[in-house]
Design a protein around this motif. Sequence first.
Motif, PDB file in Angstrom:
ATOM      1  N   ASP A   9      16.502  42.805  16.042  1.00  0.00           N
ATOM      2  CA  ASP A   9      16.825  41.938  14.904  1.00  0.00           C
ATOM      3  C   ASP A   9      16.687  42.751  13.621  1.00  0.00           C
ATOM      4  N   PRO A  10      17.810  43.113  12.991  1.00  0.00           N
ATOM      5  CA  PRO A  10      17.725  43.976  11.808  1.00  0.00           C
ATOM      6  C   PRO A  10      17.053  43.318  10.611  1.00  0.00           C
ATOM      7  N   VAL A  11      17.052  41.985  10.572  1.00  0.00           N
ATOM      8  CA  VAL A  11      16.448  41.298   9.428  1.00  0.00           C
ATOM      9  C   VAL A  11      14.922  41.429   9.469  1.00  0.00           C
ATOM     10  N   SER A  12      14.330  41.073  10.593  1.00  0.00           N
ATOM     11  CA  SER A  12      12.870  41.138  10.712  1.00  0.00           C
ATOM     12  C   SER A  12      12.385  42.516  11.148  1.00  0.00           C
ATOM     13  N   GLY A  13      13.302  43.326  11.698  1.00  0.00           N
ATOM     14  CA  GLY A  13      12.906  44.640  12.222  1.00  0.00           C
ATOM     15  C   GLY A  13      12.296  44.581  13.606  1.00  0.00           C
ATOM     16  N   LEU A  14      12.364  43.422  14.268  1.00  0.00           N
ATOM     17  CA  LEU A  14      11.800  43.305  15.618  1.00  0.00           C
ATOM     18  C   LEU A  14      12.495  44.276  16.570  1.00  0.00           C
ATOM     19  N   ARG A  15      11.672  44.983  17.352  1.00  0.00           N
ATOM     20  CA  ARG A  15      12.178  45.962  18.306  1.00  0.00           C
ATOM     21  C   ARG A  15      11.926  45.493  19.737  1.00  0.00           C
ATOM     22  N   ASP A  16      12.574  46.193  20.670  1.00  0.00           N
ATOM     23  CA  ASP A  16      12.346  45.861  22.069  1.00  0.00           C
ATOM     24  C   ASP A  16      10.884  46.116  22.455  1.00  0.00           C
ATOM     25  N   ARG A  17      10.423  45.426  23.475  1.00  0.00           N
ATOM     26  CA  ARG A  17       9.065  45.601  24.006  1.00  0.00           C
ATOM     27  C   ARG A  17       9.117  45.950  25.495  1.00  0.00           C
ATOM     28  N   MET A  18      10.078  46.773  25.844  1.00  0.00           N
ATOM     29  CA  MET A  18      10.300  47.182  27.226  1.00  0.00           C
ATOM     30  C   MET A  18       9.739  48.579  27.457  1.00  0.00           C
ATOM     31  N   GLU A  19       8.801  48.664  28.413  1.00  0.00           N
ATOM     32  CA  GLU A  19       8.251  49.960  28.816  1.00  0.00           C
ATOM     33  C   GLU A  19       8.696  50.272  30.242  1.00  0.00           C
ATOM     34  N   ILE A  78      15.445  36.803  17.889  1.00  0.00           N
ATOM     35  CA  ILE A  78      16.252  37.732  18.685  1.00  0.00           C
ATOM     36  C   ILE A  78      17.221  36.997  19.611  1.00  0.00           C
ATOM     37  N   GLY A  79      17.443  35.720  19.296  1.00  0.00           N
ATOM     38  CA  GLY A  79      18.418  34.946  20.053  1.00  0.00           C
ATOM     39  C   GLY A  79      17.990  34.664  21.485  1.00  0.00           C
ATOM     40  N   ARG A  80      16.689  34.665  21.731  1.00  0.00           N
ATOM     41  CA  ARG A  80      16.119  34.461  23.061  1.00  0.00           C
ATOM     42  C   ARG A  80      16.736  35.422  24.086  1.00  0.00           C
ATOM     43  N   LEU A  81      17.020  36.634  23.635  1.00  0.00           N
ATOM     44  CA  LEU A  81      17.632  37.633  24.506  1.00  0.00           C
ATOM     45  C   LEU A  81      16.870  38.953  24.381  1.00  0.00           C
ATOM     46  N   TRP A  82      16.238  39.372  25.481  1.00  0.00           N
ATOM     47  CA  TRP A  82      15.437  40.599  25.460  1.00  0.00           C
ATOM     48  C   TRP A  82      16.276  41.845  25.740  1.00  0.00           C
ATOM     49  N   GLY A  83      17.260  41.698  26.590  1.00  0.00           N
ATOM     50  CA  GLY A  83      18.113  42.839  26.926  1.00  0.00           C
ATOM     51  C   GLY A  83      19.541  42.387  27.101  1.00  0.00           C
ATOM     52  N   GLN A  84      20.481  43.046  26.421  1.00  0.00           N
ATOM     53  CA  GLN A  84      21.876  42.616  26.452  1.00  0.00           C
ATOM     54  C   GLN A  84      22.532  42.871  27.807  1.00  0.00           C
ATOM     55  N   GLY A  85      23.692  42.225  28.008  1.00  0.00           N
ATOM     56  CA  GLY A  85      24.449  42.399  29.225  1.00  0.00           C
ATOM     57  C   GLY A  85      24.820  43.857  29.457  1.00  0.00           C
TER      58      GLY A  85
END
Length: 369
Positions: A112-122, A208-215
């Motif tokens: 999310d570019p507005v809030s700067g939220l990044r993925d949390r996938m390890e 993040i649109g309730r989406l952690w990883g895109q298609g």
Amino acid sequence: MPVPVPELGSYNYVPETKEDLDWADLVTLDLSLYGTPEGKRQLATTLIEAVRNHGFFYVKNFNITQERVNRQFSIGKQFYELSLEEKLKYVPDGLDNGAFNGYVPAGRRILDPVSGLRDRMEIYNIPKFNGDFKHEHPAIIQEHLEEIEEFARSLHSEVLDPLHVILAIALELPEDHFTNIHKYDVKSEDHLRYMKYSKYTPEENLKIGRLWGQGHTDLGSWTLLFRQPVAALQIKNHATGEWKWVKPQDGTLTVNACDALSFLTGGYVRSTIHRVAAPPKDQEHVDRLGLLYFSRPHNDVKLATVKSPVLEREGFTQNDFEKSGNPVPTMEEWTFAKQKWQRTKNVVRGDAKFETAQILPGWQEKVYA
């Protein structure tokens, strides 16, 4: 027989969701049928239904006990309990250029570019144990390395080899056609993966649109996903284009077909489009730990369409590289080209230039909305 191993703490799964989700209706391959010619033919029919019309399918009766699976989840859980400082010691050299064995930290993508939220996938990837790869791991992995090797090799003998034989039968090829290009002791970029998605707050999930990883599609032959109860995996139906949830089923593996098999069959085997959504509300408060295995052809295999009577009859005689007149890559060339693209750092979700990038001449990525 499984090797003697040190004691591990038990692994406790969270309860399944009680929400009424729109679950995908997927077929199941019962490998107890594999022992007879008639059973193999029946499985071949089921497999083609899966890879042509659904994408994901379940596999049951694959001769690996739930206890052994639970131990792998326990190893993964204990790995992710290590400090970030310790885990970062195992980031592969060349991560930005497509290297992937070892630890891949979270936060490489901006969701999310507005809030700067990044993925949390390890991610922690463990390559083959065939002599082609270094094995330098933290103690929790190193102490159980013999068990991990035995588990990985079992996935080949008990799951992947049968799938490759069944696919060959379905395409009217010699039964060993695909097993001959997926031998464990020949160099390929197969790996076992412990994967963790750390939770977001309900408010963050909305951003993040309730989406952690895109298609996306996976780049290899098959991906094996072990059952875990946090609902998040979604599949795009090949026929309708609808996204549906993939339900965790007791005693099964969830399997999807991938890019390499699609290339090798001229698009007849359809690479599964899938994504990772935020879990339903009653599971939103927990992290999601995954155990996966990624199967890939030998590095030197050229990804050209196989000569198959079925593919000839059905009109699947060229893949995208062949149709475009571009060089057909080897599996190694394809792997590292797509991995380099996947590992691009600081990409912002929605960057069309990135999301439709050319991976190699003859192949561009697509946006799977």
